[in-house]
Design an enzyme around this catalytic site. Structure first.
Site, mmCIF file in Angstrom:
data_model
loop_
_atom_site.group_PDB
_atom_site.id
_atom_site.type_symbol
_atom_site.label_atom_id
_atom_site.label_comp_id
_atom_site.label_asym_id
_atom_site.label_seq_id
_atom_site.Cartn_x
_atom_site.Cartn_y
_atom_site.Cartn_z
ATOM 1 N N ASP A 1 -9.941 -4.695 -4.699
ATOM 2 C CA ASP A 1 -9.333 -3.700 -3.811
ATOM 3 C C ASP A 1 -10.049 -2.373 -4.006
ATOM 4 O O ASP A 1 -9.911 -1.731 -5.044
ATOM 5 C CB ASP A 1 -7.844 -3.560 -4.131
ATOM 6 C CG ASP A 1 -7.101 -2.692 -3.121
ATOM 7 O OD1 ASP A 1 -7.762 -1.884 -2.427
ATOM 8 O OD2 ASP A 1 -5.871 -2.827 -3.025
ATOM 9 N N SER B 1 0.828 -1.193 0.000
ATOM 10 C CA SER B 1 0.000 0.000 0.000
ATOM 11 C C SER B 1 0.876 1.262 0.000
ATOM 12 O O SER B 1 1.657 1.465 -0.928
ATOM 13 C CB SER B 1 -0.964 -0.042 1.200
ATOM 14 O OG SER B 1 -1.989 0.913 1.061
ATOM 15 N N HIS C 1 -7.964 -5.433 -0.144
ATOM 16 C CA HIS C 1 -6.735 -4.646 -0.159
ATOM 17 C C HIS C 1 -5.527 -5.385 0.404
ATOM 18 O O HIS C 1 -4.439 -5.334 -0.176
ATOM 19 C CB HIS C 1 -6.952 -3.344 0.603
ATOM 20 C CG HIS C 1 -5.767 -2.437 0.597
ATOM 21 N ND1 HIS C 1 -5.128 -2.045 -0.565
ATOM 22 C CD2 HIS C 1 -5.083 -1.859 1.621
ATOM 23 C CE1 HIS C 1 -4.110 -1.253 -0.256
ATOM 24 N NE2 HIS C 1 -4.061 -1.123 1.055
#
Length: 269
Positions: free
Chosen positions: A214, A107, A244
Site C-alpha cells: 500500500d 482508508s 491500497h
C-alpha cells in the site's frame, strides 16, 4: 449482485445520500464507511458478499462526496461525519432492532470508523479497519506545508493489481479527481491527533486488514495509530503484494473470507 436502494436524510452539513442492501432477516448489520474522494457505490461487490453472508448492509456518501451535498471533497470536521454515520446506524437498528452492528471502514473511512468506535463503541459488535488512515499519514503534513496545497492526483495503478479497478476509478464521475482542500487536510491532522489521544477500543473485537504494498496509506504510518488504539481483541491481516484497496484486489475474495470468518467468530452464537 444484491439489489440496493437509496434514501436521503439531513446530515450535519446538508443532505446526505444513503444506500441500503436489504436482507429481511439479517444475522448482523454491516455499516460500510467509504474513503476519501470516492463514494459508497464503489462497494457493490463487498456489499453483495456480506448480504450473502447474512448481513443487511448500509452506507452513506459522506458530505462533499458522491451524491451527497457539499463542496467536493471538503470535510471541515470529521466529528460531523461520525455523527452522520451514527444516523445511518440508528436507521439500520430501527429497521432491525437488536441485531448486532459491524462497522467496516476503508482508508479515510477507517479514520472515521476508528473515531466512531471511540465515541459509540458500546453499540458495536465488531470493527473492521481496511488500510486505515490512522496514526501518521505523511501526505498531510507534506501538503500542509504549502499555503495552497499542490495537486497530487492519486495514481489509479496504486489502488489494485487489478488494473481495471484503477481504470474504472479514473472514469467515475462521482469520484473526486481534484486536489486536496486545505481545510480537509487540517481536519485530517486534527482527527488523527484526536484518535491517538482518545483511548483504546477496549474489548471491541477489531480486524485490521492492509495491503503489504500500500503506497497510498503505507503500513508504517498506520501501525503506530493501531498500536495507540488497539484493545484486547485485535486481529491483523497483511496481504503481501496487495495495494491500497484490498476489497478490490486480485485477492479480494481471500480478504472478504477473512472478514466473514472474523464476523463469525465474534457474533453471539
Amino acid at each position: 449482485m444484491a439489489e440496493s436502494r437509496e434514501h436521503t436524510f439531513g446530515g450535519v452539513r446538508g443532505r446526505v445520500v444513503a444506500r441500503e442492501w436489504p436482507n429481511d432477516r439479517p444475522r448482523y448489520l454491516a455499516i460500510l464507511v467509504h474513503g476519501y474522494g470516492e463514494h459508497i457505490g464503489r462497494y457493490e461487490y463487498v456489499a453483495d458478499r456480506l448480504v450473502r453472508h447474512g448481513a443487511a448492509v448500509y452506507g452513506v456518501d459522506h458530505v462533499g462526496h458522491g451524491k451527497s451535498e457539499g463542496d467536493r471533497a471538503l470535510i471541515e470536521d470529521f466529528e460531523d461525519v461520525v455523527t452522520d454515520v451514527h444516523s445511518i446506524v440508528r436507521r439500520a437498528l430501527s429497521d432491525h432492532p437488536g441485531v448486532p452492528v459491524v462497522l467496516i471502514g476503508h482508508s479515510m473511512g477507517g479514520l472515521i470508523a476508528a473515531r466512531y468506535a471511540q465515541r459509540h463503541g458500546d453499540g458495536l459488535a465488531a470493527l473492521v479497519l481496511s488500510g486505515p488512515v490512522i496514526g501518521e499519514w505523511e501526505i498531510v503534513p507534506e501538503l500542509l506545508a504549502y499555503e495552497e496545497p499542490p495537486d497530487r492526483p492519486i495514481d489509479p495503478a496504486t489502488l489494485s493489481r487489478d488494473l481495471s479497478v484503477g481504470a474504472a476509478y479514473a472514469a467515475d464521475p462521482l469520484v473526486w479527481h481534484g486536489p486536496f482542500k486545505r481545510a480537509t487536510l487540517e481536519a485530517f491532522a486534527t482527527t488523527l491527533a484526536t484518535i491517538t489521544k482518545s483511548g483504546t477500543f477496549g474489548a471491541l473485537p477489531t480486524l485490521w486488514v492492509h495491503g503489504g504494498d500500500d503506497r497510498l496509506v503505507p503500513i508504517r504510518g498506520s501501525r503506530p495509530g493501531i498500536e495507540a488504539v488497539r484493545g484486547t481483541d485485535l486481529t491483523e491481516r497483511i496481504y503481501p503484494g496487495a495495494r491500497h484497496e484490498v476489497f478490490n484486489e486480485t485477492s479480494k475474495d481471500e480478504v472478504l473470507d477473512d472478514v466473514t470468518s472474523f464476523v463469525d467468530r465474534v457474533l453471539p452464537g
